[in-house]
Design an enzyme around this catalytic site. Structure first.
Site, PDB file in Angstrom:
ATOM      1  N   GLU A  29       0.842  -1.200   0.000  1.00 58.74           N
ATOM      2  CA  GLU A  29       0.000   0.000   0.000  1.00 58.74           C
ATOM      3  C   GLU A  29       0.875   1.247   0.000  1.00 58.74           C
ATOM      4  O   GLU A  29       1.799   1.356   0.811  1.00 58.74           O
ATOM      5  CB  GLU A  29      -0.904  -0.013   1.247  1.00 58.74           C
ATOM      6  CG  GLU A  29      -1.894  -1.176   1.222  1.00 58.74           C
ATOM      7  CD  GLU A  29      -2.402  -1.567   2.607  1.00 58.74           C
ATOM      8  OE1 GLU A  29      -2.127  -0.840   3.577  1.00 58.74           O
ATOM      9  OE2 GLU A  29      -3.057  -2.627   2.697  1.00 58.74           O
ATOM     10  N   LEU A  58      -6.095  -1.699  -0.921  1.00 61.09           N
ATOM     11  CA  LEU A  58      -5.868  -1.717   0.526  1.00 61.09           C
ATOM     12  C   LEU A  58      -6.460  -3.003   1.115  1.00 61.09           C
ATOM     13  O   LEU A  58      -7.583  -3.005   1.619  1.00 61.09           O
ATOM     14  CB  LEU A  58      -6.549  -0.481   1.124  1.00 61.09           C
ATOM     15  CG  LEU A  58      -5.926   0.128   2.371  1.00 61.09           C
ATOM     16  CD1 LEU A  58      -6.586   1.452   2.679  1.00 61.09           C
ATOM     17  CD2 LEU A  58      -5.982  -0.793   3.567  1.00 61.09           C
ATOM     18  N   ALA A  59      -5.716  -4.084   1.001  1.00 56.96           N
ATOM     19  CA  ALA A  59      -6.243  -5.381   1.430  1.00 56.96           C
ATOM     20  C   ALA A  59      -5.062  -6.303   1.675  1.00 56.96           C
ATOM     21  O   ALA A  59      -4.435  -6.786   0.739  1.00 56.96           O
ATOM     22  CB  ALA A  59      -7.152  -5.958   0.350  1.00 56.96           C
ATOM     23  N   GLU A  60      -4.746  -6.533   2.942  1.00 55.85           N
ATOM     24  CA  GLU A  60      -3.526  -7.280   3.264  1.00 55.85           C
ATOM     25  C   GLU A  60      -3.601  -8.741   2.828  1.00 55.85           C
ATOM     26  O   GLU A  60      -2.613  -9.292   2.337  1.00 55.85           O
ATOM     27  CB  GLU A  60      -3.212  -7.184   4.759  1.00 55.85           C
ATOM     28  CG  GLU A  60      -2.642  -5.832   5.198  1.00 55.85           C
ATOM     29  CD  GLU A  60      -3.686  -4.733   5.251  1.00 55.85           C
ATOM     30  OE1 GLU A  60      -4.901  -5.050   5.248  1.00 55.85           O
ATOM     31  OE2 GLU A  60      -3.304  -3.549   5.287  1.00 55.85           O
ATOM     32  N   GLN A  82       2.180  -2.299   5.844  1.00 55.30           N
ATOM     33  CA  GLN A  82       2.417  -0.902   6.194  1.00 55.30           C
ATOM     34  C   GLN A  82       2.887  -0.723   7.645  1.00 55.30           C
ATOM     35  O   GLN A  82       3.808   0.048   7.907  1.00 55.30           O
ATOM     36  CB  GLN A  82       1.154  -0.098   5.929  1.00 55.30           C
ATOM     37  CG  GLN A  82       1.404   1.380   5.797  1.00 55.30           C
ATOM     38  CD  GLN A  82       0.324   2.058   4.994  1.00 55.30           C
ATOM     39  OE1 GLN A  82      -0.827   2.103   5.429  1.00 55.30           O
ATOM     40  NE2 GLN A  82       0.660   2.586   3.830  1.00 55.30           N
ATOM     41  N   ASP A  84       3.225  -3.128  11.581  1.00 52.10           N
ATOM     42  CA  ASP A  84       3.122  -4.425  12.261  1.00 52.10           C
ATOM     43  C   ASP A  84       1.698  -4.861  12.578  1.00 52.10           C
ATOM     44  O   ASP A  84       1.315  -5.994  12.358  1.00 52.10           O
ATOM     45  CB  ASP A  84       3.946  -4.380  13.560  1.00 52.10           C
ATOM     46  CG  ASP A  84       3.886  -3.010  14.230  1.00 52.10           C
ATOM     47  OD1 ASP A  84       2.776  -2.488  14.403  1.00 52.10           O
ATOM     48  OD2 ASP A  84       4.955  -2.456  14.560  1.00 52.10           O
ATOM     49  N   GLY A  85       0.893  -3.930  13.104  1.00 50.70           N
ATOM     50  CA  GLY A  85      -0.454  -4.294  13.550  1.00 50.70           C
ATOM     51  C   GLY A  85      -1.416  -4.580  12.411  1.00 50.70           C
ATOM     52  O   GLY A  85      -2.558  -4.984  12.651  1.00 50.70           O
ATOM     53  N   PHE A  86      -0.984  -4.399  11.176  1.00 43.78           N
ATOM     54  CA  PHE A  86      -1.881  -4.620  10.040  1.00 43.78           C
ATOM     55  C   PHE A  86      -1.557  -5.914   9.299  1.00 43.78           C
ATOM     56  O   PHE A  86      -2.070  -6.172   8.222  1.00 43.78           O
ATOM     57  CB  PHE A  86      -1.830  -3.432   9.069  1.00 43.78           C
ATOM     58  CG  PHE A  86      -2.053  -2.115   9.753  1.00 43.78           C
ATOM     59  CD1 PHE A  86      -2.947  -2.019  10.811  1.00 43.78           C
ATOM     60  CD2 PHE A  86      -1.366  -0.978   9.363  1.00 43.78           C
ATOM     61  CE1 PHE A  86      -3.144  -0.819  11.475  1.00 43.78           C
ATOM     62  CE2 PHE A  86      -1.557   0.228  10.020  1.00 43.78           C
ATOM     63  CZ  PHE A  86      -2.453   0.314  11.077  1.00 43.78           C
ATOM     64  N   TYR A  88      -2.246  -8.815  10.501  1.00 50.53           N
ATOM     65  CA  TYR A  88      -3.182  -9.883  10.875  1.00 50.53           C
ATOM     66  C   TYR A  88      -4.187 -10.268   9.791  1.00 50.53           C
ATOM     67  O   TYR A  88      -4.480 -11.457   9.637  1.00 50.53           O
ATOM     68  CB  TYR A  88      -3.881  -9.541  12.205  1.00 50.53           C
ATOM     69  CG  TYR A  88      -2.879  -9.237  13.309  1.00 50.53           C
ATOM     70  CD1 TYR A  88      -1.973 -10.206  13.728  1.00 50.53           C
ATOM     71  CD2 TYR A  88      -2.795  -7.976  13.881  1.00 50.53           C
ATOM     72  CE1 TYR A  88      -1.022  -9.927  14.699  1.00 50.53           C
ATOM     73  CE2 TYR A  88      -1.846  -7.687  14.852  1.00 50.53           C
ATOM     74  CZ  TYR A  88      -0.965  -8.658  15.255  1.00 50.53           C
ATOM     75  OH  TYR A  88      -0.023  -8.380  16.210  1.00 50.53           O
ATOM     76  N   HIS A 129       0.139   0.420  15.824  1.00 48.53           N
ATOM     77  CA  HIS A 129       1.311   0.811  15.041  1.00 48.53           C
ATOM     78  C   HIS A 129       2.625   0.472  15.737  1.00 48.53           C
ATOM     79  O   HIS A 129       3.671   0.971  15.349  1.00 48.53           O
ATOM     80  CB  HIS A 129       1.294   2.329  14.753  1.00 48.53           C
ATOM     81  CG  HIS A 129       0.255   2.751  13.775  1.00 48.53           C
ATOM     82  ND1 HIS A 129      -1.082   2.715  14.046  1.00 48.53           N
ATOM     83  CD2 HIS A 129       0.363   3.232  12.501  1.00 48.53           C
ATOM     84  CE1 HIS A 129      -1.752   3.167  13.001  1.00 48.53           C
ATOM     85  NE2 HIS A 129      -0.907   3.478  12.049  1.00 48.53           N
TER      86      HIS A 129
END
Ligand SMILES: Cc1ncc(C[n+]2csc(CCOP(=O)(O)OP(=O)(O)O)c2C)c(N)n1
Lengths: 336, 376
Positions: A29, A58-60, A82, A84-86, A88, A129
């Site tokens: 992203e 925008l889609a991990e 983008q 660490d917390g994203f 999952y 974040h």
């Protein structure tokens, strides 16, 4: 040798890897025109074009799953998550697909995917974040997991990760992005230490302090401070947390007889637990004291104003050193 | 494009099974369809007979799979009876160098792509996760995580784009999978990048015990245009319609026009897997209603009406089916389990000290069970 920030070293690593191999592409992203939220991919779009520097939806899970398909087709995707917390939403694709495809196909399909994750705390960021999810990945066979602590390693290990035919989760401590260091940009990958090897960051004789990534600097500071107290700490930067270079670790523990592990991630079932179990199995007869952990609390990552109370700092490390040295410490007399 | 600010789906409900494009009526009568006809203009008796043969052989593999499971030779079997037309019709339209990403139920796709008898049973027997090398038959290992493969197909198609070839990748998934994030993300990526990928959603009315109405109110094919992907809803028990729809989709993707979506409306006649008990959640009448739409008898009726269905033909088809079933049975019965130490193989491409150590330890441990050397 050039003096570079870690951010620039990673940028150079990506650039060289892309120049060397047309199958390498980066995706994520905001990584194109913007150069990523940390500008790590700065300039790559102009140099390599949109087919190789892919601004994704925008889609991990989408990013990770399409990277799997690209790897199926012979590409070597370098994915930027983008923050660490994203990671999952992409977790299923990482642990069920990226990690297992080689095993499922008896080696016929390789997944040379590098998953770059700006990682961990200490930068006063918003919620989600500042997380340290490494234990989830270390627990998953089929992945290699590395964490860098200085610009030289960041540059070399990134290129090694991209060149590896295995998937590599690559943790970049965001609080070190702007720290500078010497980088040999012309180093031959074949001559550099493999990314699986640990590094003795400082030699010492009384205590082995095991750590990685963001905590290496804090550990070195603690070792300097301990010296004034007459305690000699050997600091080991693991670099790779799956697999761990136990040869280097056990050689140190057999010398010092005392172990402290420190990481930002929570304690419960964390990397420190694994390290201590493994060191105990291997070096039980050499241990002079029960190994100690210095970790984040077992809490969701706290708000920025409180994160200093969560992150292991120099004093908490020294307190654990006191415990393994059997000197007065915060737990004196309070433990069963 | 004009757009009103209030959009209301106006098509019939997702449960309307007759709002589909078809070329064969349930009685096997060839009817015209303005969109599909041109894609089967060249289909002759040989092709039709080939499709018939494929469906019969697939059903025989499926019957054999169920029998082998009941006899304790397989741990599990996911039957595909009723879905032969969808699987054969779409997969037979592919070129050998296209790449398919099937789910666990797409036995017919693996068959059409060139799977060997052992490829249908050894995974369900628990000998291997995948018996075939995906690159040998350009077909990914059958997927069990619902919907995950849709993204792989899109990523593969993005690779095709970069390579500048006219190959197409295909994602097969069910109606239940259409609810998954991965499938929806796959459509976003496919549309955004114009990837040469075809989505084949096999709407067999059920996701284990959940009817399609739990996944969708509006027909599933109706979602794709919202992503910017042209779609078609076809009769999944009409092999000719499936073949035609797939050719339509493939042609578009090959010409660089991007993705397409097919919803094949069909029915799973058997249980979800051999562990399932469908009598708990669906009634006999529904199953009987679908039995009258059987894809194989439908094509048989057409062939008979055209005088293409004679004793000699059905004789060779039956012989081929018998031989294939025997091969499948033999593959199961003669399977040999890999050596214990191979359980540690292929976790990593390159040496990994953790695995290397475990292999060393496990090897030494296993050696402890070796018979003692005979005294001399
Ligand atoms: C992510 C995930 N969730 C749940 C399951 C368990 N499961 C296996 S098959 C199935 C139903 C799938 O239905 P559908 O997508 O319609 O495909 P069908 O089985 O009808 O072919 C479920 C829930 C799974 N395999 N993967």
């Amino acid at each position: 040798m050039a003096q570079l920030t870690m951010a620039k070293a990673i940028n150079e690593g990506l650039r060289r890897a892309m120049a060397d191999d047309p199958k390498v592409l980066v995706m994520g992203e905001d990584i194109g025109k913007l150069g990523g939220v940390f500008r790590i991919t700065d300039g790559l779009l102009g140099e390599f074009g949109a087919q190789r520097v892919v601004d994704t939806p925008l889609a991990e899970a989408g990013i990770m799953g399409t990277a799997v398909g690209l790897a199926f087709r012979g590409y070597r995707p370098v994915v930027e998550i983008q923050f660490d917390g994203f990671v999952y939403p992409a977790f299923d694709q990482i642990v069920c697909q990226v990690a297992k495809l080689r095993y499922r196909t008896r080696g016929n399909v390789t997944m040379p995917i590098t998953i770059r994750i700006p990682w961990a705390g200490g930068v006063g960021a918003a919620e989600h974040h500042s997380e340290s999810p490494e234990a989830y990945f270390v627990h998953t066979s089929g992945l290699r997991v590395v964490a860098v602590s200085n610009p030289q390693d960041a540059y070399v290990m990134l290129r090694q990760a991209i060149a590896s035919n295995d998937p590599v989760v690559f943790f970049e401590p965001k609080r070190l992005y702007h720290s500078k260091g010497e980088v040999d940009l012309d180093v031959q990958l074949a001559d550099a230490p493999p990314m699986g090897l640990a590094r003795v960051a400082r030699e010492g004789s009384d205590v082995t302090l095991l750590t990685y990534g963001s905590q290496v600097g804090t550990a070195l500071d603690a070792a300097t401070a301990a010296e004034d107290d007459g305690v000699s700490i050997e600091v080991i930067d693991l670099r790779s947390i799956s697999p761990v270079d136990y040869r280097t670790v056990t050689a140190s523990v057999r010398k010092t007889g005392r172990v402290v592990v420190t990481h930002e991630a929570a304690r419960e079932a964390g990397v420190g637990a694994e390290l201590i179990a493994s060191v105990t199995e291997r070096c039980f007869n050499y241990l002079e004291a029960a190994p100690q952990r210095v970790t984040g609390h077992d809490i969701p990552y706290p708000p920025a104003k409180l994160e200093k109370h969560h992150l292991p700092d120099l004093d908490r490390i020294l307190d654990a050193v006191d415990r393994v040295m059997d000197r007065p410490n915060s737990l004196s007399g309070v433990r069963d | 494009m004009t757009m009103t600010h209030t959009l209301t789906p106006t098509a019939d409900l997702a449960t309307d099974i007759d709002d589909v494009a078809r070329l064969l009526t349930p009685d096997g009568e060839r009817i015209a369809d303005p969109e599909l006809d041109r894609w089967v203009a060249d289909v002759d008796a040989i092709t039709l007979r080939g499709l018939y043969r494929d469906m019969v052989l697939l059903r025989r593999i499926d019957t054999e799979g169920v029998a082998l499971q009941r006899q304790g030779q397989l741990g599990l079997w996911p039957p595909c009876q009723g879905q032969e037309a969808t699987q054969i019709g779409t997969a037979r339209a592919l070129r050998a160098d296209d790449f398919a990403f099937p789910s666990y139920r797409e036995t017919g796709v693996v068959y059409a792509r060139g799977g060997k008898p052992s490829d249908f049973v050894l995974a369900w027997r628990g000998e291997e996760h995948s018996t075939y090398n995906p690159y040998d038959i350009n077909t990914a290992t059958q997927q069990i995580i619902i919907g995950a493969q849709a993204l792989h197909a899109v990523g593969y198609a993005m690779g095709v784009q970069r390579d500048g070839t006219d190959q197409v990748s295909v994602a097969y998934f069910g109606d239940g999978a259409s609810s998954q994030g991965d499938v929806n993300e796959a459509m976003v990526f496919a549309a955004s990048f114009g990837a040469p990928v075809v989505f084949v959603c096999t709407n067999n009315q059920w996701a284990i015990s959940e009817p399609v109405s739990v996944q969708a109110k509006f027909p599933i094919a109706g979602r794709a245009p919202g992503f910017g992907i042209p779609s078609m809803r076809v009769d999944g028990n009409d092999v000719l319609a499936c073949f035609a729809a797939m050719r339509w989709a493939l042609d578009m993707a090959r010409r660089g026009e991007g993705p397409a979506f097919i919803e094949a409306v069909t029915y799973r006649m058997g249980p979800h897997t051999t562990s399932d008990d469908p009598t708990r959640y669906r009634d006999k009448e529904e199953v009987e209603k679908w039995r009258r739409r059987d894809p194989i008898t439908r094509l048989e009726a057409l062939l008979r009406a055209r005088g293409e269905f004679d004793e000699a033909f059905i004789g060779t088809v039956e012989d081929d089916a018998d031989a294939l079933a025997a091969g499948v049975r033999e593959a199961a019965m003669t399977a040999t389990t890999r050596a214990p130490l191979t359980v540690l193989d292929n976790v990593y491409a390159e040496p990994h000290s953790g695995i290397d150590e475990q292999r060393e330890w496990f090897g030494a441990y296993l050696d402890g069970f070796a018979p003692a050397p005979e005294e001399v």
